[in-house]
Design an enzyme around this catalytic site. Structure first.
Site, short mmCIF file in Angstrom:
data_model
loop_
_atom_site.label_atom_id
_atom_site.label_comp_id
_atom_site.label_asym_id
_atom_site.label_seq_id
_atom_site.Cartn_x
_atom_site.Cartn_y
_atom_site.Cartn_z
N GLU A 25 -4.95 -8.79 -0.64
CA GLU A 25 -5.75 -8.50 0.56
C GLU A 25 -7.20 -8.39 0.14
O GLU A 25 -7.55 -7.51 -0.66
CB GLU A 25 -5.28 -7.22 1.25
CG GLU A 25 -3.96 -7.39 1.98
CD GLU A 25 -3.56 -6.19 2.83
OE1 GLU A 25 -4.46 -5.48 3.34
OE2 GLU A 25 -2.34 -5.98 2.98
N GLN A 69 -7.56 -12.05 7.34
CA GLN A 69 -6.25 -12.64 7.49
C GLN A 69 -6.42 -14.04 8.06
O GLN A 69 -7.53 -14.43 8.39
CB GLN A 69 -5.41 -11.78 8.41
CG GLN A 69 -5.13 -10.37 7.86
CD GLN A 69 -4.03 -9.62 8.62
OE1 GLN A 69 -3.38 -10.14 9.50
NE2 GLN A 69 -3.84 -8.35 8.26
N GLU A 100 0.83 -1.22 0.00
CA GLU A 100 0.00 0.00 0.00
C GLU A 100 0.87 1.27 0.00
O GLU A 100 0.79 2.10 0.90
CB GLU A 100 -0.98 -0.02 1.18
CG GLU A 100 -1.93 -1.21 1.09
CD GLU A 100 -3.15 -1.17 2.00
OE1 GLU A 100 -3.20 -0.33 2.92
OE2 GLU A 100 -4.08 -1.97 1.77
O1 AHR Z 1 -5.26 -6.22 6.75
C1 AHR Z 1 -5.21 -5.06 7.53
C2 AHR Z 1 -4.53 -3.91 6.82
O2 AHR Z 1 -5.33 -3.53 5.73
C3 AHR Z 1 -3.19 -4.16 6.20
O3 AHR Z 1 -2.16 -4.03 7.12
C4 AHR Z 1 -3.10 -3.11 5.16
O4 AHR Z 1 -2.30 -3.50 4.07
C5 AHR Z 1 -4.54 -2.87 4.76
O5 AHR Z 1 -4.86 -1.55 4.75
#
Ligand code: AHR
Length: 522
Positions: A326, A375, A203
């Site tokens: 993600e 996650q 990001e």
């Molecule tokens: O998954 C949580 C956060 O979400 C991660 O650290 C980041 O990459 C995203 O904004």
């Protein structure tokens, strides 16, 4: 919604669909769902890396959820809890992305090697301001991979790290000889590790440095230049890609840096109830929030199509892949938990989010060769929740387990014509699906009914597929917000499914409301 309004909404969605070529086209009210699986036109491989899991130093995602160190009250092997590892092995997790996320762009790998009691204790500035003991570093990560049987995907520090630091980390991991290899051996690992993939920051448009697309692509090229592995080894170099619908980011990165990359990432979270900041309750919700969430998750199809169109312009051979590294639901945190820990319960709604996304990735498997749900344990749309010694598998875990045959299978194109499901202003095709020919030679079909009230009978024409028998499993529950707890861990779990028949090249599937069905045809 009145019938007229519904038709108007449906027409709107159809227009949008025409642009994005959805994996299901919705028909007018009341018609049954029909589908064709084109066994005679096999598509791309459904890369097993689409089942990558993301494990960040965030909340109890690592500490407590995976790593228990010397806490002998929890059965463990070399610091990692046995119950969680066994559950992850059962999922055949192919890759684990680590150490972040936002954490990655402030992580200095040297702080996580050597004797654990000498490692610096830092503040986790991104996630809750808690202490980060650095107990899990490079050696522990590779031990985790060994225990799970997964490949490495490390995100490097572009944000406040240097190209030298990044290059030396890669040398420490992969070099067969030299001072860094000697240091690795002194720290307990003589042999180099296999490093499959490396992320050039995370990001960069946000927590990775708040860069513009142009600046980030210059920086990406610079760092990429120094990502070197020993002769005969390869490394997949993944650039930090766009946030959701930021197509300009993809345009600029592909134009400027594609030659130095193997993949470009995309982050898209399913955020119902008005987007950022996350407000939706993970468990207390009604049908409107159910529909809002599922409609938001369908957007993944449009986003991938949009980014892929830009990538096609610069890379028609599809050498550079899109890594949706993600994705998943992001709700308000569970009451009473540290808001910086992003801990949320996981319901049947999350199971449908998972199956719809896995179906969308099948449709785009020519360009999408890796994704990572956010996650793995205890954070956001997790597979597994733990609390002290206790562990529970979530509905999302069960979908990942049911879809295991998709790993490295061949996608079989599927056309679905399905009625609309809508609640209030949220409208979507009622049925999502995908089909593959697995490495076991069998055809596997996933079908999800997003309508929480109406069953849906799907008639599937099987083109070029000879089938004698069908078996399967279904994941559903009484309530849309059904979930598993430490006290009731089996409220949502897959059970045998008897609602499918096959006859004369046609498969008929009676989908219950709010269900995920996976069938094996042979
Ligand atoms: O998954 C949580 C956060 O979400 C991660 O650290 C980041 O990459 C995203 O904004």
């Amino acid at each position: 919604m009145t019938k007229t309004l519904r038709r108007a909404a449906a027409a709107l969605l159809l227009c949008a669909s025409a642009l994005t070529a959805p994996l299901a086209s919705a028909d007018t009210d009341g018609k049954p769902t029909t589908a064709t699986i084109h066994g005679d036109r096999p598509g791309p491989v459904y890369d097993k890396r689409i089942f990558t899991q993301f494990a960040e130093h965030l909340g109890t995602g690592i500490y407590g959820g995976l790593w228990v160190g010397n806490d002998k009250s929890i059965p463990q092997t070399n610091g990692f809890r046995n119950d969680v590892i066994a559950a992850l092995r059962n999922l055949a997790v192919p890759v684990i992305r680590w150490p972040g996320g936002c954490f990655a762009d402030e992580y200095h790998w040297r702080e996580g090697i050597g004797p654990r009691n000498k490692r610096p204790v830092k503040v986790n500035t991104n996630w809750g301001g808690v202490t980060e003991p650095n107990a899990v570093g490079t050696h522990e990560y590779f031990e985790l991979l060994r225990q799970v049987g997964a490949e490495a995907y490390i995100s490097g520090n572009v944000g406040n790290g240097t190209p030298q630091e990044m290059a030396e980390w890669i040398e420490y991991i992969t070099a067969p000889a030299g001072s860094l290899a000697d240091e690795r051996a002194r720290n307990g690992h003589k042999e180099p590790w296999a490093l499959a993939s490396f992320g050039i920051g995370n990001e960069l448009w946000g927590c990775g440095g708040n860069m513009s697309a142009q600046y980030a692509s210059d920086v990406t090229k610079r760092y990429s230049t120094f990502l070197k592995v020993p002769a005969g080894k390869t490394l997949v170099r993944i650039a930090a890609g766009a946030n959701g619908g930021d197509y300009n980011w993809t345009e600029v990165t592909m134009r400027e840096a594609a030659k130095q990359l193997d993949a470009l990432s995309l982050h898209y979270y399913t955020l119902p109830q008005g987007g950022w900041p996350p407000k939706a309750d993970p468990v207390k919700f009604g049908e409107t929030e159910w529909a809002d969430t599922l409609a938001a998750t369908w957007k993944m199809d449009e986003l991938i199509a949009g980014h892929a169109r830009i990538m096609d312009k610069y890379d028609p051979q599809k050498r550079v892949f899109l890594a949706v590294d993600e994705w998943g639901t992001w709700y308000a945190p569970d009451p009473g938990t540290n808001p910086g820990f992003l801990r949320q319960q996981n319901t049947l709604r999350d199971a449908l989010v998972a199956s719809v996304n896995l179906d969308i990735f099948a449709k785009h498997a020519d360009r999408v060769r890796m994704t990572a749900i956010a996650q793995m344990v205890n954070v956001l749309q997790a597979m597994i929740l733990t609390e002290g010694r206790k562990m529970v598998l979530t509905p999302t875990y069960h979908v990942f387990e049911m879809y295991k045959p998709w790993q490295d299978a061949t996608v079989l194109p599927i056309d679905i014509a399905t009625p609309w499901y809508n609640k209030d202003k949220f409208v979507m095709p009622a049925v999502s699906g995908s089909a593959v020919r697995g490495k076991d030679g069998k055809v596997h079909v996933g079908l999800s009914n997003l309508d929480p009230n109406q069953p849906n009978t799907v008639t599937v024409k099987l083109d070029g597929i000879n089938v004698a028998t069908v078996t399967g499993r279904v994941l559903t529950a009484q309530a849309i917000n059904a979930h598993n707890t430490f006290d009731a861990p089996e409220t949502v779990r897959p059970v045998p499914f008897t609602g499918a028949q096959v006859s004369g090249g046609t498969l008929t599937v009676a989908l219950p409301p709010k269900s995920v069905v996976v069938l094996d045809l042979q």
